[in-house]
Design a protein around this motif. Structure first.
Motif, PDB file in Angstrom:
ATOM      1  N   THR A   4       0.853  -1.310  -0.003  1.00 23.59           N
ATOM      2  CA  THR A   4      -0.094   0.025  -0.103  1.00 23.59           C
ATOM      3  C   THR A   4       0.923   1.024  -0.149  1.00 23.59           C
ATOM      4  OG1 THR A   4      -1.839   1.151   1.186  1.00 23.59           O
ATOM      5  CG2 THR A   4      -0.336   0.323   2.505  1.00 23.59           C
ATOM      6  N   CYS A   5       0.191   2.342   0.129  1.00 26.15           N
ATOM      7  CA  CYS A   5       0.906   3.637  -0.158  1.00 26.15           C
ATOM      8  C   CYS A   5       1.639   3.913   1.376  1.00 26.15           C
ATOM      9  CB  CYS A   5       0.133   4.758  -0.372  1.00 26.15           C
ATOM     10  SG  CYS A   5       0.965   6.588  -0.132  1.00 26.15           S
ATOM     11  N   PRO A   6       3.038   3.804   1.479  1.00 27.54           N
ATOM     12  CA  PRO A   6       3.665   4.114   2.718  1.00 27.54           C
ATOM     13  C   PRO A   6       3.418   5.351   3.425  1.00 27.54           C
ATOM     14  CG  PRO A   6       5.324   3.800   1.011  1.00 27.54           C
ATOM     15  CD  PRO A   6       3.977   3.568   0.580  1.00 27.54           C
ATOM     16  N   GLU A   7       3.225   6.508   2.521  1.00 23.29           N
ATOM     17  CA  GLU A   7       3.152   7.934   2.657  1.00 23.29           C
ATOM     18  C   GLU A   7       1.788   8.158   3.536  1.00 23.29           C
ATOM     19  OE1 GLU A   7       6.320   8.064  -0.325  1.00 23.29           O
ATOM     20  OE2 GLU A   7       4.390   7.059  -0.251  1.00 23.29           O
ATOM     21  N   CYS A   8       0.961   7.571   2.903  1.00 29.76           N
ATOM     22  CA  CYS A   8      -0.404   7.219   3.446  1.00 29.76           C
ATOM     23  C   CYS A   8      -0.592   6.776   4.899  1.00 29.76           C
ATOM     24  CB  CYS A   8      -1.697   6.638   2.638  1.00 29.76           C
ATOM     25  SG  CYS A   8      -2.164   7.712   1.222  1.00 29.76           S
ATOM     26  N   LEU A   9       0.110   5.679   4.927  1.00 31.14           N
ATOM     27  CA  LEU A   9       0.425   5.014   6.399  1.00 31.14           C
ATOM     28  C   LEU A   9       1.008   5.837   7.326  1.00 31.14           C
ATOM     29  CD1 LEU A   9       1.259   1.286   5.365  1.00 31.14           C
ATOM     30  CD2 LEU A   9      -0.745   2.202   6.419  1.00 31.14           C
ATOM     31  N   VAL A  48      -7.159   6.026  -2.100  1.00 31.39           N
ATOM     32  CA  VAL A  48      -8.290   5.721  -2.969  1.00 31.39           C
ATOM     33  C   VAL A  48      -8.196   4.610  -3.822  1.00 31.39           C
ATOM     34  CG1 VAL A  48     -10.156   6.672  -4.555  1.00 31.39           C
ATOM     35  CG2 VAL A  48      -9.430   7.894  -2.708  1.00 31.39           C
ATOM     36  N   GLN A  49      -6.928   4.691  -4.545  1.00 33.19           N
ATOM     37  CA  GLN A  49      -6.601   3.828  -5.381  1.00 33.19           C
ATOM     38  C   GLN A  49      -4.952   3.712  -5.479  1.00 33.19           C
ATOM     39  OE1 GLN A  49      -8.384   4.049  -9.190  1.00 33.19           O
ATOM     40  NE2 GLN A  49     -10.035   2.606  -8.510  1.00 33.19           N
ATOM     41  N   LEU A  50      -4.495   2.857  -5.629  1.00 29.41           N
ATOM     42  CA  LEU A  50      -3.022   2.592  -5.508  1.00 29.41           C
ATOM     43  C   LEU A  50      -2.351   2.642  -7.120  1.00 29.41           C
ATOM     44  CD1 LEU A  50      -2.539   0.067  -2.792  1.00 29.41           C
ATOM     45  CD2 LEU A  50      -2.466   2.626  -2.701  1.00 29.41           C
ATOM     46  N   ARG A  51      -1.027   3.182  -7.376  1.00 27.49           N
ATOM     47  CA  ARG A  51      -0.153   3.358  -8.582  1.00 27.49           C
ATOM     48  C   ARG A  51       1.016   2.655  -8.399  1.00 27.49           C
ATOM     49  NH1 ARG A  51      -4.712   3.764  -9.594  1.00 27.49           N
ATOM     50  NH2 ARG A  51      -5.979   5.915 -10.276  1.00 27.49           N
ATOM     51  N   LEU A  52       1.517   2.089  -9.240  1.00 32.15           N
ATOM     52  CA  LEU A  52       2.735   1.364  -9.050  1.00 32.15           C
ATOM     53  C   LEU A  52       3.876   2.063  -9.996  1.00 32.15           C
ATOM     54  CD1 LEU A  52       4.892  -0.918  -8.061  1.00 32.15           C
ATOM     55  CD2 LEU A  52       4.033  -2.206 -10.107  1.00 32.15           C
ATOM     56  N   CYS A  53       5.068   2.767  -9.684  1.00 34.06           N
ATOM     57  CA  CYS A  53       5.832   3.163 -10.388  1.00 34.06           C
ATOM     58  C   CYS A  53       6.699   2.126 -11.079  1.00 34.06           C
ATOM     59  CB  CYS A  53       6.941   4.067  -9.410  1.00 34.06           C
ATOM     60  SG  CYS A  53       8.280   4.659 -10.513  1.00 34.06           S
ATOM     61  N   GLY A  73       9.305   0.681  -8.496  1.00 36.67           N
ATOM     62  CA  GLY A  73       8.317  -0.164  -7.746  1.00 36.67           C
ATOM     63  C   GLY A  73       7.641   0.597  -6.481  1.00 36.67           C
ATOM     64  N   HIS A  74       7.686   1.741  -6.340  1.00 35.76           N
ATOM     65  CA  HIS A  74       7.223   2.507  -5.401  1.00 35.76           C
ATOM     66  C   HIS A  74       5.714   2.581  -5.493  1.00 35.76           C
ATOM     67  CE1 HIS A  74       5.221   6.517  -3.746  1.00 35.76           C
ATOM     68  NE2 HIS A  74       5.933   6.031  -2.752  1.00 35.76           N
ATOM     69  N   VAL A  75       5.079   2.451  -4.389  1.00 34.39           N
ATOM     70  CA  VAL A  75       3.641   2.138  -4.606  1.00 34.39           C
ATOM     71  C   VAL A  75       3.149   3.638  -3.885  1.00 34.39           C
ATOM     72  CG1 VAL A  75       1.454   1.094  -3.709  1.00 34.39           C
ATOM     73  CG2 VAL A  75       3.414  -0.274  -4.280  1.00 34.39           C
ATOM     74  N   GLY A  76       2.337   4.377  -4.573  1.00 36.62           N
ATOM     75  CA  GLY A  76       1.594   5.522  -4.137  1.00 36.62           C
ATOM     76  C   GLY A  76       0.279   5.699  -4.275  1.00 36.62           C
ATOM     77  N   CYS A  77      -0.470   6.386  -3.807  1.00 39.62           N
ATOM     78  CA  CYS A  77      -1.827   6.704  -3.869  1.00 39.62           C
ATOM     79  C   CYS A  77      -2.185   7.734  -5.150  1.00 39.62           C
ATOM     80  CB  CYS A  77      -2.748   7.182  -2.742  1.00 39.62           C
ATOM     81  SG  CYS A  77      -2.047   8.922  -2.030  1.00 39.62           S
ATOM     82  N   ARG A 129       1.749   2.363 -13.367  1.00 42.25           N
ATOM     83  CA  ARG A 129       0.624   1.704 -13.807  1.00 42.25           C
ATOM     84  C   ARG A 129      -0.176   1.368 -12.485  1.00 42.25           C
ATOM     85  NH1 ARG A 129      -0.006  -3.640 -11.589  1.00 42.25           N
ATOM     86  NH2 ARG A 129       1.868  -4.687 -11.092  1.00 42.25           N
ATOM     87  N   THR A 130      -1.817   0.976 -12.723  1.00 39.74           N
ATOM     88  CA  THR A 130      -2.596   0.729 -11.810  1.00 39.74           C
ATOM     89  C   THR A 130      -1.988  -0.218 -10.727  1.00 39.74           C
ATOM     90  OG1 THR A 130      -4.889   0.327 -11.000  1.00 39.74           O
ATOM     91  CG2 THR A 130      -3.765  -0.586 -13.352  1.00 39.74           C
TER      92      THR A 130
END
Length: 86
Positions: free
Chosen positions: A21-26, A33-38, A42-46, A68-69
């Motif tokens: 999940t998004c570590p910054e949101c945590l 709301v939804q996640l994106r993969l760099c 490989g960073h996961v962000g909202c 990507r989504t």
């Protein structure tokens, strides 16, 4: 129609997600709301519908162009630089 000029430079295979999940949101105690993969690192962000808009912030800070989504059942990519679906 505008084309993305960045997909040819992406790693193959794409990077593994660094988190689920998004570590910054945590860290901020907000809900993505939804996640994106760099697709560079490989960073996961909202997404931009989330309070923190962390995927876009990751792009601005890193310069990594395409994400990507990271949502089940979805299969699309977004180029932050060219502002197009790829």
């Amino acid at each position: 129609m505008k084309q993305c000029t960045h997909t040819d430079a992406l790693p193959d295979p794409e990077p593994e997600a660094l988190t689920e999940t998004c570590p910054e949101c945590l860290a901020e105690d907000t809900h993505p709301v939804q996640l994106r993969l760099c697709l560079t690192c490989g960073h996961v962000g909202c997404c931009d519908s989330s309070p923190g808009r962390h995927a876009a912030r990751h792009h601005r800070e890193s310069g990594h162009p395409v994400a990507r989504t990271f949502e089940p059942g979805e299969d699309w990519r977004w180029c932050f630089v060219d502002h197009v679906l790829v």
